[in-house]
Design a protein around this motif. Structure first.
Motif, PDB file in Angstrom:
ATOM      1  N   ASP A  40       0.827  -1.199   0.000  1.00  0.00           N
ATOM      2  CA  ASP A  40       0.000   0.000   0.000  1.00  0.00           C
ATOM      3  C   ASP A  40       0.869   1.259   0.000  1.00  0.00           C
ATOM      4  O   ASP A  40       0.648   2.179  -0.775  1.00  0.00           O
ATOM      5  N   GLN A  41       1.862   1.311   0.887  1.00  0.00           N
ATOM      6  CA  GLN A  41       2.727   2.478   0.987  1.00  0.00           C
ATOM      7  C   GLN A  41       4.197   2.123   0.808  1.00  0.00           C
ATOM      8  O   GLN A  41       4.928   2.792   0.100  1.00  0.00           O
ATOM      9  N   TYR A  42       4.621   1.052   1.484  1.00  0.00           N
ATOM     10  CA  TYR A  42       6.029   0.678   1.505  1.00  0.00           C
ATOM     11  C   TYR A  42       6.544   0.415   0.087  1.00  0.00           C
ATOM     12  O   TYR A  42       5.896  -0.248  -0.716  1.00  0.00           O
ATOM     13  N   GLY A  43       7.717   0.946  -0.215  1.00  0.00           N
ATOM     14  CA  GLY A  43       8.345   0.707  -1.508  1.00  0.00           C
ATOM     15  C   GLY A  43       7.968   1.700  -2.589  1.00  0.00           C
ATOM     16  O   GLY A  43       8.517   1.655  -3.675  1.00  0.00           O
ATOM     17  N   LYS A  44       7.029   2.603  -2.298  1.00  0.00           N
ATOM     18  CA  LYS A  44       6.621   3.575  -3.313  1.00  0.00           C
ATOM     19  C   LYS A  44       7.482   4.837  -3.283  1.00  0.00           C
ATOM     20  O   LYS A  44       7.320   5.726  -4.099  1.00  0.00           O
ATOM     21  N   ALA A  45       8.378   4.912  -2.303  1.00  0.00           N
ATOM     22  CA  ALA A  45       9.353   5.999  -2.210  1.00  0.00           C
ATOM     23  C   ALA A  45      10.671   5.377  -1.761  1.00  0.00           C
ATOM     24  O   ALA A  45      10.719   4.211  -1.367  1.00  0.00           O
ATOM     25  N   ASP A  46      11.751   6.157  -1.844  1.00  0.00           N
ATOM     26  CA  ASP A  46      13.054   5.639  -1.417  1.00  0.00           C
ATOM     27  C   ASP A  46      13.010   5.174   0.035  1.00  0.00           C
ATOM     28  O   ASP A  46      13.599   4.168   0.401  1.00  0.00           O
ATOM     29  N   ARG A  47      12.295   5.950   0.852  1.00  0.00           N
ATOM     30  CA  ARG A  47      12.242   5.643   2.282  1.00  0.00           C
ATOM     31  C   ARG A  47      10.803   5.470   2.752  1.00  0.00           C
ATOM     32  O   ARG A  47       9.892   6.092   2.225  1.00  0.00           O
TER      33      ARG A  47
END
Length: 307
Positions: A40-47
């Motif tokens: 859902d959220q994790y991995g969609k940005a560098d951190r």
């Protein structure tokens, strides 16, 4: 009459061996599947940054691309003079409980820490026992079933990353030794650490490399009546690697965050990341500006940091 004795059946070593092989194979098969699970959220940005509440308060910052982590522990009596949503002033250990009076303890703690440290925080977990190392906390069943706004697939992804982290890729920091005593009005003593000290101490620690590599020029415009709101946003964006070239204010009173971008910047990771952090709408502009991206901060964000 002779008694007949049946031979004693020894342990079924072959069956036990097969069972262990199946368990081990299942474990490694699960490790191969976890990266394929949709997040859902994790991995969609560098951190991905999240807060830990409970017996102790901590902050975890995971860099999925560099395979590294920052584990930040706060003193229980660290004095928070600006608790989000207008709750007032509390030691950090009481911020979650204060927010829970309105059933938003995790959101209150996350937003308070986001403003204090100056980085976006995407979620929280509440753990009864959380004073150990990062690996022991994350690789526990308590983390998986914890009260949280982080989805189950995201928790699995987080556990997978932490399980595979080398110890030298985990930076564990306790702020106890960096804080100084603060005597409060009632005579009690708390711990204190100013934001500018934090920024010096954490310089470069929470950078998001893809944003830094794009090197877009950005302008932050405060359209609310909250003094200094633009500077707060600029601090957060700078800490994650975005070049803020100007902070200004406007007589406009926008209800929500709005981003104007030109050219290739419109679909850049920088614009997508800022829009995700602040819930901004994005539109294209043909106007020539000093900055390629202009962020207009609205009243919705001001309400979160209501002081």
């Amino acid at each position: 009459m002779r008694r007949k004795y049946l031979p004693r059946s020894g342990p079924n070593f072959l069956g036990l061996l097969v069972f262990l092989i199946v368990i081990i194979a299942g474990f490694f098969a699960a490790l191969q599947v976890i990266p394929l699970i949709k997040s859902d959220q994790y991995g969609k940005a560098d951190r991905f940054n999240f807060a830990i509440a409970g017996n102790n308060t901590a902050l975890v910052s995971l860099n999925n691309f560099q395979k590294s982590a920052v584990f930040l522990k706060f003193p229980d009596n660290l004095y928070m003079s600006e608790v989000a949503f207008g709750y007032g002033k509390y030691p950090i250990s009481s911020v979650y409980s204060a927010g829970q009076l309105d059933r938003r303890g995790g959101e209150t703690l996350s937003q308070t820490l986001a403003e204090y440290v100056g980085i976006p925080i995407g979620g929280y977990v509440y753990l009864k026992e959380n004073g150990q190392t990062l690996k022991k906390i994350i690789l526990s069943k308590d983390f998986l079933v914890s009260q949280s706004n982080i989805s189950f697939p995201d928790k699995l992804q987080i556990m997978y990353l932490v399980f595979n982290l080398r110890d030298d890729k985990i930076k564990e920091i306790s702020l106890d030794k960096y804080s100084s005593p603060l005597v409060l009005a009632d005579g009690s003593v708390a711990s204190s650490l100013e934001k500018d000290e934090l920024d010096n101490f954490f310089a470069g620690l929470f950078l998001e490399n893809s944003l830094q590599d794009e090197d877009l020029r950005l302008e932050v415009i405060n359209t609310t009546k909250v003094f200094g709101l633009g500077s707060r946003v600029s601090r957060t964006l700078t800490n994650i690697g975005i070049a803020v070239v100007n902070v200004d204010s406007s007589s406009l009173l926008l209800p929500n965050c709005k981003i104007e971008a030109s050219g290739k910047a419109l679909k850049s990771r920088t614009v997508l990341r800022i829009a995700a952090i602040y819930g901004c709408t994005v539109s294209k502009t043909e106007t020539e500006n000093r900055a390629e991206v202009r962020v207009f901060m609205g009243v919705d964000y001001a309400k979160k940091i209501e002081l």
